[in-house]
Design a protein around this motif. Structure first.
Motif, short mmCIF file in Angstrom:
data_model
loop_
_atom_site.label_atom_id
_atom_site.label_comp_id
_atom_site.label_asym_id
_atom_site.label_seq_id
_atom_site.Cartn_x
_atom_site.Cartn_y
_atom_site.Cartn_z
N SER A 103 1.14 -0.82 0.16
CA SER A 103 0.00 0.17 0.29
C SER A 103 1.21 1.23 -0.05
O SER A 103 0.29 2.14 -1.29
CB SER A 103 -1.22 0.03 1.21
OG SER A 103 -1.53 1.21 1.43
N TYR A 104 1.75 1.70 1.22
CA TYR A 104 2.10 2.78 0.87
C TYR A 104 3.99 2.83 1.67
O TYR A 104 3.87 1.67 2.44
CB TYR A 104 1.39 3.79 2.01
CG TYR A 104 1.22 3.21 3.12
CD1 TYR A 104 2.24 4.40 3.96
CD2 TYR A 104 0.65 3.26 3.60
CE1 TYR A 104 2.32 3.72 5.22
CE2 TYR A 104 -0.39 3.32 5.25
CZ TYR A 104 1.10 3.17 5.91
OH TYR A 104 0.95 2.49 7.83
N VAL A 105 4.38 3.45 1.24
CA VAL A 105 6.20 3.47 2.19
C VAL A 105 6.55 4.84 2.92
O VAL A 105 5.82 5.69 2.05
CB VAL A 105 6.83 2.67 1.52
CG1 VAL A 105 8.48 3.00 1.86
CG2 VAL A 105 6.81 1.29 1.04
N ILE A 144 6.50 1.60 -6.31
CA ILE A 144 6.24 2.65 -6.98
C ILE A 144 6.09 2.02 -8.18
O ILE A 144 4.14 1.69 -8.92
CB ILE A 144 6.75 3.76 -7.55
CG1 ILE A 144 7.20 4.59 -6.17
CG2 ILE A 144 6.60 4.10 -8.28
CD1 ILE A 144 7.92 5.36 -6.37
N GLU A 145 6.32 0.83 -8.96
CA GLU A 145 5.90 0.28 -10.38
C GLU A 145 4.96 -1.05 -9.93
O GLU A 145 4.00 -0.60 -10.71
CB GLU A 145 6.99 -0.18 -10.75
CG GLU A 145 8.38 -0.06 -11.75
CD GLU A 145 9.40 -0.88 -12.17
OE1 GLU A 145 9.13 -1.74 -11.65
OE2 GLU A 145 10.22 -0.02 -12.58
N ARG A 146 4.07 -1.24 -8.72
CA ARG A 146 3.66 -2.12 -8.24
C ARG A 146 2.33 -1.11 -7.79
O ARG A 146 1.27 -1.43 -7.43
CB ARG A 146 4.29 -2.85 -7.11
CG ARG A 146 4.66 -3.90 -7.83
CD ARG A 146 4.97 -4.92 -6.57
NE ARG A 146 4.60 -4.93 -4.72
CZ ARG A 146 6.49 -3.97 -3.71
NH1 ARG A 146 7.65 -4.41 -5.17
NH2 ARG A 146 6.61 -3.70 -2.74
N GLY A 147 2.58 -0.23 -7.94
CA GLY A 147 1.41 0.45 -7.43
C GLY A 147 1.35 1.34 -5.87
O GLY A 147 0.49 1.66 -5.45
N VAL A 148 2.70 1.06 -5.17
CA VAL A 148 2.63 1.47 -3.94
C VAL A 148 3.23 2.90 -3.43
O VAL A 148 3.90 3.41 -4.80
CB VAL A 148 3.88 1.16 -2.99
CG1 VAL A 148 4.05 0.95 -2.21
CG2 VAL A 148 3.28 -0.72 -3.11
N SER A 149 2.78 3.71 -3.08
CA SER A 149 2.74 4.94 -2.85
C SER A 149 3.65 4.97 -1.86
O SER A 149 4.07 4.66 -0.80
CB SER A 149 1.68 6.10 -2.10
OG SER A 149 1.08 7.26 -1.65
N VAL A 150 5.00 5.68 -2.56
CA VAL A 150 5.85 6.64 -1.80
C VAL A 150 5.90 7.93 -1.28
O VAL A 150 5.74 7.96 -2.27
CB VAL A 150 7.51 5.93 -2.37
CG1 VAL A 150 8.68 6.16 -1.93
CG2 VAL A 150 7.20 4.57 -2.73
N ARG A 151 6.51 7.81 -0.08
CA ARG A 151 6.30 9.62 0.27
C ARG A 151 8.23 9.46 1.44
O ARG A 151 8.51 8.83 1.98
CB ARG A 151 5.54 10.17 1.33
CG ARG A 151 4.55 10.24 0.54
CD ARG A 151 3.35 10.95 1.23
NE ARG A 151 2.02 11.28 0.90
CZ ARG A 151 1.28 10.04 0.26
NH1 ARG A 151 1.10 8.79 0.79
NH2 ARG A 151 -0.09 10.49 -0.41
N ASN A 208 13.25 12.02 -8.10
CA ASN A 208 11.17 12.36 -9.52
C ASN A 208 11.84 11.07 -10.65
O ASN A 208 10.18 11.46 -10.84
CB ASN A 208 12.28 13.77 -10.36
CG ASN A 208 12.01 14.67 -9.16
OD1 ASN A 208 11.06 14.38 -8.50
ND2 ASN A 208 13.21 15.77 -8.90
N ALA A 209 12.80 10.48 -11.20
CA ALA A 209 12.64 9.14 -11.97
C ALA A 209 11.75 8.63 -11.44
O ALA A 209 11.09 7.99 -12.58
CB ALA A 209 13.96 9.41 -12.57
N MET A 210 12.11 8.22 -10.53
CA MET A 210 10.93 7.10 -9.78
C MET A 210 9.50 7.33 -9.66
O MET A 210 8.65 6.15 -9.80
CB MET A 210 11.67 6.51 -9.06
CG MET A 210 11.49 6.99 -7.29
SD MET A 210 11.68 6.16 -5.68
CE MET A 210 13.99 5.82 -6.40
N GLY A 211 9.32 8.58 -9.83
CA GLY A 211 7.24 8.59 -9.21
C GLY A 211 8.21 8.88 -7.73
O GLY A 211 6.27 8.89 -7.76
N ALA A 212 8.54 8.96 -6.93
CA ALA A 212 8.55 9.96 -5.63
C ALA A 212 8.25 10.40 -5.30
O ALA A 212 8.20 11.45 -5.91
CB ALA A 212 9.85 8.20 -4.46
N THR A 213 6.82 10.73 -4.32
CA THR A 213 6.74 11.95 -3.59
C THR A 213 7.90 12.21 -2.16
O THR A 213 7.52 11.38 -1.61
CB THR A 213 5.31 12.76 -2.77
OG1 THR A 213 4.55 11.56 -4.19
CG2 THR A 213 4.78 13.77 -2.77
#
Length: 489
Positions: free
Chosen positions: A144-146, A170-177, A199-204
């Motif tokens: 779910s999230y990290v 992130i590729e599995r749809g997990v939210s990473v902050r 930024n490249a991986m799509g983390a917030t």
């Protein structure tokens, strides 16, 4: 022969003398108010001897608090945590606690808002790379999230497995902050690379306590968010002393000296995970004004998985009081048999020094683990200035051998209570850093920590009073000067 000065120079000298006198008088009125005596005295000495420079320094770093808006956010966070966790406290599975323990828990609840919860499990990691691998493994299992929050956070060779795990999550749809301290990372090796990687991986991600005055983000420049934590799905958490970077910190001066950091992290399951997530949620809100919804924002502490009791104690300049210092002192006075302290930066105030010496005088065995060498000259010398008083009080001082810097932060009380976290026992951690500490009651956990302490003892040598008295005069002078400057808060 008499030398006469032009009238305008005489008037200028008189004006400067008047300004210096006004600065000194104003300092007597302003500085001591609501400030610790040692800190007030240090500032007054600086301003009386060098008024102009002292005034500039005071205006820059004289206020140890966060801006009012940030402190109000912390009050909001505390109120929310108290309301959310009211009545959800998970009962202890431990034998009856010592009589004094409940009052310590109440202290922490009143200051830091977090409740005590039973039913937790823990695994300690004293091997630097092994802890990184364990955190990466937890992230690879995320659904779910990290939530990631580290004082120093670098994408380097040592942490590559962790960053790969984030990318895969992130590729599995997990939210990473991700939260990382601005000033601790800015200008350091891999800083730009790390942000580009996020930024490249799509983390917030968000910088903590950013010094960006042109963006309206400014506070005392030496305030830091020193916390280290990881939360995965609200089920697993890590916290402790270790930053997410190579054990040399990738700094040339450290590599040249062959220095490596020795740290301690703990993997947790059980109700305490929600409290650690609560610390992250509070810091995320403070930096972004965003309140995360469930499941990322869940603070439910239900669900027992193990045996020991734990309470998270956040501290820092956003709080009215020095939460970590009050916790340390209350345990020192409560201890009945022995106290073992591990602290890389040990610069106590008068109260803490008195509590430690009193413990020795009450017949307790008190041990302190520090590094024989230092990575920060001013802190290293300030710490050394306390060794003689500690040795004379009866404290056993163990010096961890080079080329390693013992960076772990822990304290064990008797055989049932312990603290582990990010907080040093110095005035910076008490007043200027945002820290996270975990109070634990459970003989099994303390037993794990005792084994780590035994390993530290084997890698250390004992400092004796006779040896210390052979220190050269120049070292004593440096130590005493550093001790004076350490109080400038």
């Amino acid at each position: 022969m008499l030398v006469s000065f032009p009238a305008h120079l005489t008037w200028l000298a008189a004006l400067l003398a008047l300004i210096e006198m006004i600065i000194r008088i104003a300092a007597l009125i302003v500085i001591p108010r609501n400030r610790r005596p040692t800190s007030a005295m240090a500032w007054l000495l600086a301003i009386f001897f060098i008024p102009e420079i002292g005034l500039i320094l005071f205006l820059l770093i004289g206020n140890p608090q966060l801006p009012l808006a940030r402190r109000r956010k912390q009050d909001e966070i505390n109120a929310y945590i108290r309301a959310t966790t009211e009545g959800e406290i998970v009962s202890s599975t431990q034998p009856p606690a010592p009589e004094w323990f409940e009052s310590v828990v109440t202290l922490n609840r009143n200051l830091g808002a977090m409740p005590l919860a039973g039913g937790n499990t823990a695994h300690l990691f004293s091997d630097y790379q092994e802890s990184i691998e364990a955190m990466a493994k937890a992230v690879r299992e995320a659904n779910s999230y990290v939530h990631v929050e580290f004082y120093i956070f670098q994408a380097d060779e040592a942490t590559e497995t962790f960053f790969q795990a984030l990318e895969q999550a992130i590729e599995r749809g997990v939210s990473v902050r991700v939260l990382l301290d601005h000033w601790a990372n800015r200008g350091k090796p891999y800083y730009k690379k790390t942000l580009a990687r996020l930024n490249a991986m799509g983390a917030t991600w968000q910088l903590m306590l950013p010094l960006q005055p042109f963006k309206g983000k400014y506070q005392r420049p030496d305030l830091r968010n020193h916390r280290k934590l990881l939360v995965v799905d609200g089920l697993v958490a890590f916290t402790g002393s270790q930053n997410l970077t190579d054990s040399s910190y990738n700094l040339r001066k450290n590599i040249r000296r062959g220095l490596h950091w020795v740290d301690l992290m703990v993997r947790l399951e059980g109700p305490v995970v929600a409290a650690i997530n609560g610390v992250f949620l509070g810091d995320w809100y403070s930096e972004t004004d965003q309140i995360l919804a469930n499941p990322e924002g869940d603070l439910s502490i239900s669900g027992q998985v193990g045996g020991f009791d734990a309470q998270i104690v956040p501290s820092g300049p956003g709080f009215e009081f020095q939460n970590n210092l009050k916790l340390f002192m209350s345990l020192l006075y409560a201890a009945q048999e022995r106290v073992i302290i591990v602290s890389p930066y040990f610069i106590p105030d008068e109260g803490l020094l008195l509590a430690i010496s009193s413990a020795c005088q009450r017949g307790l065995k008190v041990e302190l683990f520090v590094s024989e060498i230092g990575d920060q000259a001013m802190v290293y010398h300030a710490q050394r200035s306390y060794y003689e008083a500690l040795l004379r009080a009866g404290v056993t001082i163990w010096m961890y051998q080079p080329p390693f810097i013992l960076h772990s932060k822990s304290m064990t009380i008797d055989d049932e209570v312990a603290i582990i976290g990010s907080s040093n026992m110095d005035m910076r951690s008490f007043g200027l850093n945002l820290e996270i500490s975990m109070l634990v009651r459970g003989q099994e956990f303390v037993g794990q920590l005792r084994k780590v302490e035994d390993a530290y003892r084997e890698a250390s040598r004992e400092l004796t009073l006779d040896e210390w008295q052979q220190q050269p005069l120049r070292s004593t002078i440096l130590d005493n000067l550093a001790r004076l400057t350490s109080a400038l808060q």
